[in-house]
Write a protein that holds these residues in place. Structure first.
Motif, short mmCIF file in Angstrom:
data_model
loop_
_atom_site.label_atom_id
_atom_site.label_comp_id
_atom_site.label_asym_id
_atom_site.label_seq_id
_atom_site.Cartn_x
_atom_site.Cartn_y
_atom_site.Cartn_z
N SER A 40 -14.29 33.87 63.03
CA SER A 40 -13.66 33.12 64.12
C SER A 40 -14.08 31.66 64.08
CB SER A 40 -14.04 33.72 65.47
OG SER A 40 -15.37 33.38 65.81
N ASP A 41 -13.23 30.78 64.63
CA ASP A 41 -13.58 29.36 64.66
C ASP A 41 -14.78 29.09 65.56
OD1 ASP A 41 -12.16 29.92 66.99
OD2 ASP A 41 -10.86 28.16 66.88
N PHE A 42 -15.11 30.03 66.45
CA PHE A 42 -16.27 29.85 67.32
C PHE A 42 -17.58 29.86 66.53
CE2 PHE A 42 -19.44 30.94 70.50
CZ PHE A 42 -19.02 30.24 71.62
N GLU A 43 -17.62 30.63 65.43
CA GLU A 43 -18.84 30.77 64.64
C GLU A 43 -18.74 30.15 63.25
OE1 GLU A 43 -21.21 34.66 66.02
OE2 GLU A 43 -19.36 35.16 64.94
N ALA A 44 -17.62 29.56 62.91
CA ALA A 44 -17.36 29.14 61.53
C ALA A 44 -18.35 28.10 61.02
CB ALA A 44 -15.93 28.63 61.39
N VAL B 87 -9.98 32.05 68.17
CA VAL B 87 -10.22 33.00 69.25
C VAL B 87 -9.92 32.31 70.57
CG1 VAL B 87 -11.86 34.45 68.01
CG2 VAL B 87 -12.68 32.41 69.21
N TRP B 88 -10.25 32.96 71.67
CA TRP B 88 -9.82 32.51 72.98
C TRP B 88 -10.58 31.29 73.52
CZ3 TRP B 88 -13.01 36.47 71.75
CH2 TRP B 88 -14.26 36.54 72.37
N VAL B 89 -11.69 30.92 72.86
CA VAL B 89 -12.60 29.93 73.43
C VAL B 89 -12.14 28.51 73.07
CG1 VAL B 89 -15.00 29.18 73.56
CG2 VAL B 89 -14.46 31.60 73.14
N GLU B 90 -12.10 27.61 74.05
CA GLU B 90 -11.82 26.19 73.81
C GLU B 90 -13.06 25.51 73.24
OE1 GLU B 90 -10.48 23.19 72.90
OE2 GLU B 90 -8.93 23.83 74.32
N LEU B 91 -12.90 24.84 72.09
CA LEU B 91 -14.06 24.32 71.36
C LEU B 91 -14.08 22.80 71.22
CD1 LEU B 91 -14.07 26.96 68.47
CD2 LEU B 91 -15.63 26.87 70.42
N ARG B 92 -13.02 22.13 71.65
CA ARG B 92 -12.95 20.70 71.41
C ARG B 92 -13.82 19.90 72.38
NH1 ARG B 92 -6.48 20.76 71.30
NH2 ARG B 92 -7.01 22.14 73.03
N PRO C 112 -0.90 27.63 71.50
CA PRO C 112 -1.69 28.35 72.50
C PRO C 112 -2.72 29.25 71.83
CG PRO C 112 0.48 29.35 72.27
CD PRO C 112 0.51 28.08 71.46
N ARG C 113 -3.88 29.35 72.46
CA ARG C 113 -4.91 30.25 71.94
C ARG C 113 -4.58 31.69 72.34
NH1 ARG C 113 -9.67 28.88 69.65
NH2 ARG C 113 -10.02 26.65 69.32
N PRO C 114 -5.00 32.65 71.49
CA PRO C 114 -4.74 34.07 71.82
C PRO C 114 -5.63 34.55 72.95
CG PRO C 114 -6.10 33.89 69.86
CD PRO C 114 -5.73 32.48 70.23
N ALA C 115 -5.26 35.66 73.54
CA ALA C 115 -6.07 36.23 74.62
C ALA C 115 -7.46 36.62 74.13
CB ALA C 115 -5.37 37.45 75.21
#
Length: 421
Positions: A79-83, A100-105, A121-124
């Protein structure tokens, strides 16, 4: 595009990857796809929080692809959260994220007027189609869409198999579950060091739990006291910075039940046995060991059973030398117990390997059927327990590292049945 090797993995991790490539070549497969939390960590050195903490929900969302061809670089699908963290920790350059669902910017990026029109849009939670596309691209870039891919088939979800068949119908999955367990059974120095620190923490928990024991204390009290001893020790030294969790199966008195719902029974009374079967996780490696105590006095029946089990434990440890068949350890313990007053005593094994699995028992097992030879670098949890509904539970268990000349016992607490309280 062809993904060529070029990652900056550590020398030890590079050796692990080379061992996996060699095993793939021996098995006639074109790549290995790490799937379980244990093997994702083993191949990459990165412990995914999503995968290690929520494995039954997140299996298949973190994958490590290791081609058998050493000129092709590994890849991580995550996932982009941990990439970014995975890329930094693993040294693997080709890390392919899915959203994933988390906003990271950053806050600054979030305030750019008009840019939101271009934002998908981000997925659920996460998009299976997007994840499948990322994995497909990693395979395609290495020419592996029609290849034989080894993986942890014993634990792969049926849904994952279905989805791979959908985007790569010519790909053939091969089970390499036992291959990875065999590779992991020979520990590197850093793995032994993690288990050593985990053992130290676990013994600190036992030591704290039995101090100042009082009548009426239950197995649940022992569970909480063990946890407190582990956590206090971990907080007190940077040596244990890799501590993440612990487990314990305590027993008080004449009971064979395990689990929290069985730990609220009668409290400690003189002569009750107090058993600890427990371990701690440090840097992803989970220890296993145990000791038994008697509250204020030792009953003759308990002393007699304990003495025979301890003698069997010593005989089992003595057989742990390079070049000997694993089954000899089982035979030494089993025959001694049966020939010294307990002819009907049987167990399926008297120990097992340990490592990265959350259920700490890993193969090879110290069983009657294990023909594999003992090798330097193996680490075994050697145990001679008894679960008696009249005398109470007994656990004598050590982590033992096989050396070139014999073995080293990592546990340091005395083996004798000690009086507490």
């Amino acid at each position: 595009m062809t993904a060529r090797a070029g990652g900056a993995t550590t020398p030890v991790r590079a050796q692990i990857l080379d061992d996996i490539r060699r095993r793939c070549q021996e098995r006639g497969v074109d790549a290995y796809l790490a799937y379980t939390p244990s093997n994702v960590l083993y191949t990459s050195g990165f412990q995914s929080y999503f995968l290690s903490e929520w494995p039954w929900r997140m299996l298949g969302t973190v994958l490590v692809l290791v081609p058998a061809d050493p000129t092709l670089e590994p890849a991580i699908v995550i996932s982009d959260f941990e990439a970014e963290q995975a890329k930094r920790v693993s040294g693997i350059a080709d890390v392919r994220p899915f959203r994933v669902w988390v906003e990271l910017r950053s806050v600054a990026d979030l305030q750019v007027a008009g840019a939101q029109d271009a934002d998908p849009p981000r997925p659920a939670q996460f998009s299976e189609d997007e994840q499948d596309s990322v994995l497909r691209s990693a395979l395609a870039d290495r020419g592996l869409l029609g290849a034989r891919i080894g993986t942890d088939m014993r634990y792969v979800l049926q849904d994952t198999v279905r989805r791979i068949a959908g985007f790569a119908p010519d790909l053939h999955l091969v089970d390499m579950t036992e291959d990875l367990y065999e590779l992991r059974s020979i520990k590197h120095d850093f793995e032994i060091e993690a288990l050593r620190r985990a053992t130290e923490l676990s013994e600190a928990g036992i030591t704290f739990a039995v101090q100042d024991a009082q009548p009426g204390m239950t197995a649940l009290d022992m569970r909480h006291r063990y946890a407190l001893g582990v956590i206090q020790t971990a907080m007190g030294s940077h040596r244990y910075a890799g501590y993440s969790d612990h487990w314990v199966l305590p027993a008080v008195g004449a009971t064979t039940a395990i689990g929290v719902d069985s730990e609220r029974g009668n409290g400690l009374a003189p002569g009750d046995l107090v058993k600890f079967d427990c371990g701690v996780t440090v840097d992803g490696y989970r220890s296993d060991g145990g000791r038994t105590f008697s509250f204020r006095e030792i009953r003759p029946a308990a002393q007699r059973l304990y003495r025979v089990l301890l003698e069997a434990h010593e005989l089992a440890r003595d057989r742990l030398r390079p070049g000997r068949p694993v089954r000899e350890v089982f035979e030494a313990a089993q025959s001694h117990i049966q020939l010294n007053g307990f002819p009907r005593f049987t167990r399926g094994h008297y120990g097992h390997s340990v490592g990265l699995d959350t259920f700490h028992e890993e193969p090879p097992f110290l069983s009657r059927t294990e023909e594999r030879l003992i090798e330097p670098g193996m680490v075994f949890a050697v145990e001679t327990p008894a679960y008696s509904s009249d005398t109470g539970a007994i656990m004598i268990e050590d982590l033992v590292v096989i050396t070139t000349t014999g073995h080293e016992v990592l546990h340091r607490l005395p083996h004798e049945l000690a009086v507490m309280g």
